[in-house]
Design an enzyme around this catalytic site. Structure first.
Site, PDB file in Angstrom:
ATOM      1  N   ASN A  60     -82.973 -22.289 -63.286  1.00 44.02           N
ATOM      2  CA  ASN A  60     -82.003 -21.274 -63.683  1.00 44.02           C
ATOM      3  C   ASN A  60     -81.100 -21.069 -62.475  1.00 44.02           C
ATOM      4  OD1 ASN A  60     -80.457 -19.132 -64.440  1.00 44.02           O
ATOM      5  ND2 ASN A  60     -82.140 -17.887 -65.233  1.00 44.02           N
ATOM      6  N   PRO A 110     -78.962 -17.211 -57.700  1.00 42.57           N
ATOM      7  CA  PRO A 110     -78.500 -15.930 -57.185  1.00 42.57           C
ATOM      8  C   PRO A 110     -78.635 -14.770 -58.163  1.00 42.57           C
ATOM      9  CG  PRO A 110     -76.660 -17.406 -57.629  1.00 42.57           C
ATOM     10  CD  PRO A 110     -77.911 -18.222 -57.728  1.00 42.57           C
ATOM     11  N   ASN A 111     -79.030 -13.646 -57.587  1.00 43.12           N
ATOM     12  CA  ASN A 111     -79.137 -12.345 -58.259  1.00 43.12           C
ATOM     13  C   ASN A 111     -80.327 -12.228 -59.206  1.00 43.12           C
ATOM     14  OD1 ASN A 111     -76.749 -11.182 -57.054  1.00 43.12           O
ATOM     15  ND2 ASN A 111     -75.599 -12.612 -58.299  1.00 43.12           N
ATOM     16  N   ALA A 139     -75.271 -17.958 -61.611  1.00 47.45           N
ATOM     17  CA  ALA A 139     -73.823 -18.183 -61.674  1.00 47.45           C
ATOM     18  C   ALA A 139     -73.405 -19.513 -61.048  1.00 47.45           C
ATOM     19  CB  ALA A 139     -73.086 -17.023 -61.005  1.00 47.45           C
ATOM     20  N   GLU A 146     -82.341 -27.271 -67.635  1.00 48.43           N
ATOM     21  CA  GLU A 146     -81.472 -26.122 -67.353  1.00 48.43           C
ATOM     22  C   GLU A 146     -81.936 -24.945 -68.198  1.00 48.43           C
ATOM     23  OE1 GLU A 146     -77.345 -26.775 -68.275  1.00 48.43           O
ATOM     24  OE2 GLU A 146     -76.809 -24.700 -67.822  1.00 48.43           O
ATOM     25  N   HIS A 155     -81.568 -20.627 -69.022  1.00 42.22           N
ATOM     26  CA  HIS A 155     -80.898 -19.333 -68.861  1.00 42.22           C
ATOM     27  C   HIS A 155     -81.579 -18.292 -69.733  1.00 42.22           C
ATOM     28  CE1 HIS A 155     -77.686 -21.191 -66.636  1.00 42.22           C
ATOM     29  NE2 HIS A 155     -77.665 -22.143 -67.557  1.00 42.22           N
ATOM     30  N   ARG A 211     -71.280 -15.957 -74.489  1.00 45.23           N
ATOM     31  CA  ARG A 211     -70.754 -15.004 -73.512  1.00 45.23           C
ATOM     32  C   ARG A 211     -69.317 -15.374 -73.093  1.00 45.23           C
ATOM     33  NH1 ARG A 211     -75.037 -13.639 -69.034  1.00 45.23           N
ATOM     34  NH2 ARG A 211     -73.545 -11.925 -68.787  1.00 45.23           N
ATOM     35  N   ARG A 214     -81.448  -3.885 -62.867  1.00 47.11           N
ATOM     36  CA  ARG A 214     -80.081  -3.549 -63.281  1.00 47.11           C
ATOM     37  C   ARG A 214     -79.748  -4.334 -64.555  1.00 47.11           C
ATOM     38  NH1 ARG A 214     -78.158  -4.280 -57.378  1.00 47.11           N
ATOM     39  NH2 ARG A 214     -79.919  -3.211 -56.466  1.00 47.11           N
ATOM     40  N   TYR A 246     -80.012  -8.685 -69.508  1.00 44.28           N
ATOM     41  CA  TYR A 246     -81.036  -9.635 -69.056  1.00 44.28           C
ATOM     42  C   TYR A 246     -82.461  -9.193 -69.371  1.00 44.28           C
ATOM     43  CZ  TYR A 246     -77.103 -11.709 -66.646  1.00 44.28           C
ATOM     44  OH  TYR A 246     -75.901 -12.308 -66.367  1.00 44.28           O
TER      45      TYR A 246
HETATM   46  O1  CA2 Z   1     -78.663 -15.958 -68.379  1.00 47.86           O
HETATM   47  C1  CA2 Z   1     -78.991 -16.415 -67.286  1.00 47.86           C
HETATM   48  O2  CA2 Z   1     -80.143 -16.683 -66.979  1.00 47.86           O
HETATM   49  C2  CA2 Z   1     -77.912 -16.595 -66.204  1.00 47.86           C
HETATM   50  O3  CA2 Z   1     -78.225 -17.767 -65.455  1.00 47.86           O
HETATM   51  C3  CA2 Z   1     -77.984 -15.361 -65.335  1.00 47.86           C
HETATM   52  C4  CA2 Z   1     -76.902 -15.312 -64.273  1.00 47.86           C
HETATM   53  C5  CA2 Z   1     -75.528 -15.534 -64.897  1.00 47.86           C
HETATM   54  O4  CA2 Z   1     -74.531 -15.589 -63.883  1.00 47.86           O
HETATM   55  C6  CA2 Z   1     -75.479 -16.810 -65.708  1.00 47.86           C
HETATM   56  O5  CA2 Z   1     -74.196 -16.927 -66.295  1.00 47.86           O
HETATM   57  C7  CA2 Z   1     -76.525 -16.774 -66.795  1.00 47.86           C
HETATM   58  C8  CA2 Z   1     -76.868 -13.965 -63.576  1.00 47.86           C
HETATM   59  C9  CA2 Z   1     -78.174 -13.474 -63.092  1.00 47.86           C
HETATM   60  C10 CA2 Z   1     -77.917 -12.087 -62.616  1.00 47.86           C
HETATM   61  O6  CA2 Z   1     -79.029 -11.314 -62.864  1.00 47.86           O
HETATM   62  C11 CA2 Z   1     -78.849  -9.994 -62.735  1.00 47.86           C
HETATM   63  C12 CA2 Z   1     -79.978  -9.261 -62.856  1.00 47.86           C
HETATM   64  C13 CA2 Z   1     -79.898  -7.898 -62.758  1.00 47.86           C
HETATM   65  C14 CA2 Z   1     -78.690  -7.280 -62.535  1.00 47.86           C
HETATM   66  C15 CA2 Z   1     -77.546  -8.047 -62.403  1.00 47.86           C
HETATM   67  C16 CA2 Z   1     -77.631  -9.412 -62.503  1.00 47.86           C
END
Ligand code: CA2
Length: 148
Positions: free
Chosen positions: A75, A11-12, A78, A99, A101, A108, A19, A24
C-alpha cells in the site's frame, strides 16, 4: 517450502484510525498488523510488516526484499499516484507485488485513479478497508503456489 511475505505501507498510513475514519475506517495500522499476523499463521507463511513516510526508505525496503522475501503486498499510499521511482524499484526486484488500497481509488478524485504501481503489479485489491490485507495475502499465497 515456507513463503516469506513483505507487507509494506507508505506515507500517512501510520495515522490510520486516528484521523478521517469516515474515509479510511476506525482501524489502526497496529490492528491491521495483528490481522495480518493471524492470517500469516493460518496460511503458514511468515510476514514482515513495515511502514515508512519516506519514498527512499520504501525503495530501500523493496530492494532488501530481493532474495529474502517471496512476494510483496504494497500500500504505497499517495506515492501510488506520483512515484516513478517506486515503479522502477518494483520492476527491478523481480518479485510479485500486489497493489493494495483501503479505499476504492477508482471511485475517488481523478488524481487517485492513476497508479504508477498497477502496470508493474500482478494485481490490485482496493475498496475493502482493512479486510483487503488478508485478502491480498490469500491472493499472493495462491499466486506463489505450494512450490512443491
Ligand atoms: O486507500 C488507500 O489505502 C490509500 O493508499 C491511502 C492513501 C491515499 O493517498 C491513497 O490515494 C489511497 C492515504 C493514506 C492516508 O491515511 C490517512 C490516515 C488517517 C488520516 C489521514 C490520512
Amino acid at each position: 517450502m515456507q513463503h516469506h511475505i513483505l507487507i509494506l505501507n507508505g506515507p500517512n498510513l501510520n495515522l490510520l484510525g486516528t484521523r478521517q475514519p469516515e474515509v479510511y475506517g476506525p482501524t489502526t495500522l497496529q490492528d491491521i498488523e495483528n490481522l495480518c499476523a493471524a492470517k500469516a499463521d493460518d496460511l503458514g507463511v511468515t510476514m514482515t510488516f513495515a511502514q515508512s513516510n519516506h519514498e527512499g526508505a520504501l525503495i530501500d525496503m523493496l530492494h532488501a526484499a530481493r532474495g529474502v522475501q517471496h512476494g510483496v503486498i504494497l500500500n504505497a499510499g499517495a506515492y501510488t499516484h506520483t512515484s516513478v521511482a517506486l515503479m522502477d524499484a518494483i520492476s527491478s526486484i523481480m518479485l510479485p507485488v500486489i497493489e493494495l488500497h483501503l479505499s476504492n481509488i477508482h471511485a475517488r478524485e481523478a488524481f487517485r485513479q492513476h497508479s504508477y504501481i498497477a502496470p508493474v503489479a500482478i494485481g490490485q485489491i482496493c475498496g475493502f478497508g482493512a479486510a483487503g490485507y488478508p485478502l491480498a495475502m490469500e491472493a499472493l499465497v495462491t499466486y506463489l503456489g505450494t512450490g512443491d
